[in-house]
Write an enzyme that holds these catalytic residues in place. Structure first.
Site, PDB file in Angstrom:
ATOM      1  N   VAL A 134       0.847  -1.196   0.000  1.00  0.00           N
ATOM      2  CA  VAL A 134       0.000   0.000   0.000  1.00  0.00           C
ATOM      3  C   VAL A 134       0.882   1.246   0.000  1.00  0.00           C
ATOM      4  O   VAL A 134       0.439   2.330   0.367  1.00  0.00           O
ATOM      5  CB  VAL A 134      -0.968   0.014   1.208  1.00  0.00           C
ATOM      6  CG1 VAL A 134      -1.995  -1.091   1.094  1.00  0.00           C
ATOM      7  CG2 VAL A 134      -0.204  -0.079   2.531  1.00  0.00           C
ATOM      8  N   ALA A 135       2.130   1.080  -0.413  1.00  0.00           N
ATOM      9  CA  ALA A 135       3.098   2.182  -0.426  1.00  0.00           C
ATOM     10  C   ALA A 135       3.092   2.857  -1.789  1.00  0.00           C
ATOM     11  O   ALA A 135       2.210   3.666  -2.095  1.00  0.00           O
ATOM     12  CB  ALA A 135       4.486   1.647  -0.059  1.00  0.00           C
ATOM     13  N   ARG A 136       4.044   2.513  -2.623  1.00  0.00           N
ATOM     14  CA  ARG A 136       4.120   2.962  -4.012  1.00  0.00           C
ATOM     15  C   ARG A 136       4.543   1.770  -4.861  1.00  0.00           C
ATOM     16  O   ARG A 136       5.318   0.914  -4.413  1.00  0.00           O
ATOM     17  CB  ARG A 136       5.114   4.111  -4.183  1.00  0.00           C
ATOM     18  CG  ARG A 136       4.649   5.447  -3.616  1.00  0.00           C
ATOM     19  CD  ARG A 136       3.508   6.027  -4.446  1.00  0.00           C
ATOM     20  NE  ARG A 136       3.133   7.375  -4.032  1.00  0.00           N
ATOM     21  CZ  ARG A 136       2.178   7.662  -3.163  1.00  0.00           C
ATOM     22  NH1 ARG A 136       1.515   6.672  -2.576  1.00  0.00           N
ATOM     23  NH2 ARG A 136       1.888   8.914  -2.859  1.00  0.00           N
ATOM     24  N   ASP A 143      -2.321  -2.508  -3.742  1.00  0.00           N
ATOM     25  CA  ASP A 143      -3.112  -1.316  -4.040  1.00  0.00           C
ATOM     26  C   ASP A 143      -2.359  -0.411  -5.001  1.00  0.00           C
ATOM     27  O   ASP A 143      -2.950   0.518  -5.558  1.00  0.00           O
ATOM     28  CB  ASP A 143      -3.447  -0.546  -2.760  1.00  0.00           C
ATOM     29  CG  ASP A 143      -4.379   0.626  -3.017  1.00  0.00           C
ATOM     30  OD1 ASP A 143      -5.397   0.424  -3.716  1.00  0.00           O
ATOM     31  OD2 ASP A 143      -4.098   1.744  -2.553  1.00  0.00           O
ATOM     32  N   HIS A 174      -5.276   1.600  -6.509  1.00  0.00           N
ATOM     33  CA  HIS A 174      -4.689   2.727  -5.772  1.00  0.00           C
ATOM     34  C   HIS A 174      -5.785   3.590  -5.135  1.00  0.00           C
ATOM     35  O   HIS A 174      -5.910   4.773  -5.422  1.00  0.00           O
ATOM     36  CB  HIS A 174      -3.795   3.581  -6.677  1.00  0.00           C
ATOM     37  CG  HIS A 174      -2.830   4.429  -5.899  1.00  0.00           C
ATOM     38  ND1 HIS A 174      -1.677   4.936  -6.451  1.00  0.00           N
ATOM     39  CD2 HIS A 174      -2.844   4.866  -4.607  1.00  0.00           C
ATOM     40  CE1 HIS A 174      -1.018   5.654  -5.549  1.00  0.00           C
ATOM     41  NE2 HIS A 174      -1.718   5.621  -4.419  1.00  0.00           N
ATOM     42  N   VAL A 175      -6.537   2.962  -4.260  1.00  0.00           N
ATOM     43  CA  VAL A 175      -7.655   3.646  -3.596  1.00  0.00           C
ATOM     44  C   VAL A 175      -7.473   3.693  -2.079  1.00  0.00           C
ATOM     45  O   VAL A 175      -8.431   3.906  -1.342  1.00  0.00           O
ATOM     46  CB  VAL A 175      -9.003   2.972  -3.951  1.00  0.00           C
ATOM     47  CG1 VAL A 175      -9.344   3.194  -5.415  1.00  0.00           C
ATOM     48  CG2 VAL A 175      -8.975   1.466  -3.632  1.00  0.00           C
ATOM     49  N   GLU A 202       1.788   1.932 -13.328  1.00  0.00           N
ATOM     50  CA  GLU A 202       0.483   2.326 -12.811  1.00  0.00           C
ATOM     51  C   GLU A 202      -0.055   3.504 -13.611  1.00  0.00           C
ATOM     52  O   GLU A 202       0.693   4.474 -13.825  1.00  0.00           O
ATOM     53  CB  GLU A 202       0.604   2.712 -11.335  1.00  0.00           C
ATOM     54  CG  GLU A 202      -0.727   2.960 -10.654  1.00  0.00           C
ATOM     55  CD  GLU A 202      -0.582   3.287  -9.174  1.00  0.00           C
ATOM     56  OE1 GLU A 202      -1.068   4.362  -8.762  1.00  0.00           O
ATOM     57  OE2 GLU A 202       0.019   2.476  -8.444  1.00  0.00           O
TER      58      GLU A 202
END
Length: 307
Positions: free
Chosen positions: A222-224, A247, A271-272, A252
């Protein structure tokens, strides 16, 4: 003051300033960027939109992001005058991102994607599935989001180990340094990445990192996206040795036809982590508080870099 949220919708802004609204969707600026003293960067408008006015902001003193990460803005600090403070949105995204992290862990362990596909195809997938209870969870990047993830994991009766850039002690126990990862990874059932994207964390979850994880472990990012080496992750998931819940991805948005879409044991959300109903009221509170401090000549919060 350049705001990416409508000023009329933020109660309590200091009266001493003139405000303009620019949300990053147009190349037409609402005012001369050279006159901006405080710039709130548009949120979720892609990796380049927020940086567009920066080269012309010769008088800016504060750049405030509405994201926890500043990797899309930090490279442009060299274009700004000396002494400009870059602030992130610490306090805005922790709750939402931590909620999604726990949701991804539970969905992956308990087989929720399989059940959804089974419902679509009228198939009954009974059986035993992994639980979060009694599992060892390793949080890599123990900042405010990592701590919020731990807050929400506590009721699930799992064991949490914390890792950050440097070792320290917290009320909940020790935080290990990144150098300890090689001995910590083999014991973890779930590895959660909550690090910022920096030159030190880019590609952190590479082939040796993933290879050190135990068979059957779950990687949650859930970072990058670039914190994970996508090629190395694909090798581990396609072999069935590891599973993943992501995520964020690299690239991306994940393009159609990319093998990560259909890799076995991989759950992807778009990415939410921070984009929920909790975002807007918390973002407004942050912007208001920072502008009030700026007006009063008080120290700003969340300063992560100075040009």
């Amino acid at each position: 003051m350049w705001l990416s949220l409508p000023p009329a919708e933020i109660e309590g802004l200091p009266d001493a300033f003139d405000y303009v609204y620019w949300d990053g969707t147009s190349a037409d600026f609402p005012a001369d960027p050279a006159e901006a003293a405080f710039y709130v960067v548009p949120y979720m408008k892609g990796p380049t939109a927020g940086a567009l006015p920066l080269p012309r902001m010769s008088g800016v003193r504060v750049v405030q992001t509405l994201s926890a990460g500043v990797d899309h803005i930090a490279p442009h600090l060299s274009q700004l005058p000396s002494g400009v403070r870059l602030c992130n949105a610490r306090g805005v995204h922790e709750a939402s991102t931590a909620e999604l992290t726990v949701a991804l862990i539970l969905a992956s362990l308990r087989g929720i994607p399989r059940f959804v596909r089974g419902q679509d195809n009228e198939k009954w997938y009974a059986g035993f599935y992994p639980a979060l209870a009694d599992r060892r969870v390793l949080i890599v990047g123990y900042g405010s989001i990592g701590a919020a993830v731990e807050d929400r994991l506590m009721p699930f009766e799992c064991e949490v180990t914390r890792v950050a850039r440097s070792a320290r002690t917290t009320a909940r126990g020790p935080v290990h340094a990144m150098d300890d990862l090689p001995r910590l990874l083999p014991a973890a059932d779930v590895v959660v990445l909550t690090t910022p994207l920096t030159e030190q964390t880019r590609g952190l979850a590479n082939a040796p990192f993933l290879g050190a994880m135990k068979d059957g472990a779950l990687l949650v990012n859930v970072a990058r996206g670039p914190v994970v080496d996508t090629k190395a992750l694909l090798a581990e998931t396609e072999s069935g040795r590891l599973t993943a819940a992501l995520d964020v991805t690299d690239p991306e948005p994940l393009p159609a036809g990319h093998p990560l879409w259909h890799a076995p044991g991989v759950l992807i959300s778009p990415h939410v982590g921070g984009s929920t109903s909790a975002f807007l009221p918390r973002a407004k509170r942050l912007v208001r508080a920072q502008l009030q401090r700026f007006a009063a000549g008080e120290p700003l919060e969340n300063v992560v870099a100075v040009s």
